[in-house]
Design a protein around this motif. Structure first.
Motif: not given
Length: 104
Positions: A30-39, A41-46
């Motif tokens: 998984m990419s770092y950005s997808d990981f951040a979304r999965a946990i 850390l990045i909350e919204s799709p926008e």
């Protein structure tokens, strides 16, 4: 940029364990950005990936590795190499080797 406190690091680390184990079971990366979304850390799709997200993701992975090392018992050793850079396709180096909980 959201500053991460102790509670944030612990909560994200808990989520990181679940994601890392799932990646290992499914034998995928998984990419770092997808990981951040999965946990969470990045909350919204926008919300877009920012340079500080990489720093925060690394801090979360290091905290997770330090907690894992301190815990001792490892029913399933976490595989940090499953989180990769989207451009290079390679994982970051040495997360688990450099991470420790130090008390004074």
């Amino acid at each position: 940029m959201k500053n991460l406190d102790v509670q944030d690091l612990l909560e994200y680390s808990r989520a990181a364990v679940a994601v890392l184990r799932t990646l290992q079971i499914k034998d995928v990366t998984m990419s770092y950005s997808d990981f951040a979304r999965a946990i969470g850390l990045i909350e919204s799709p926008e919300e877009k990936w920012q340079p500080w997200h990489r720093q925060q993701t690394e801090a979360i992975l290091k905290a997770t590795a330090a907690i894992e090392q301190k815990a001792g018992k490892k029913p399933m050793k976490l595989e940090y190499k499953r989180i990769i850079n989207k451009i290079t396709g390679r994982s970051g180096g040495g997360v688990s080797k450099q991470s420790a909980i130090v008390t004074t």
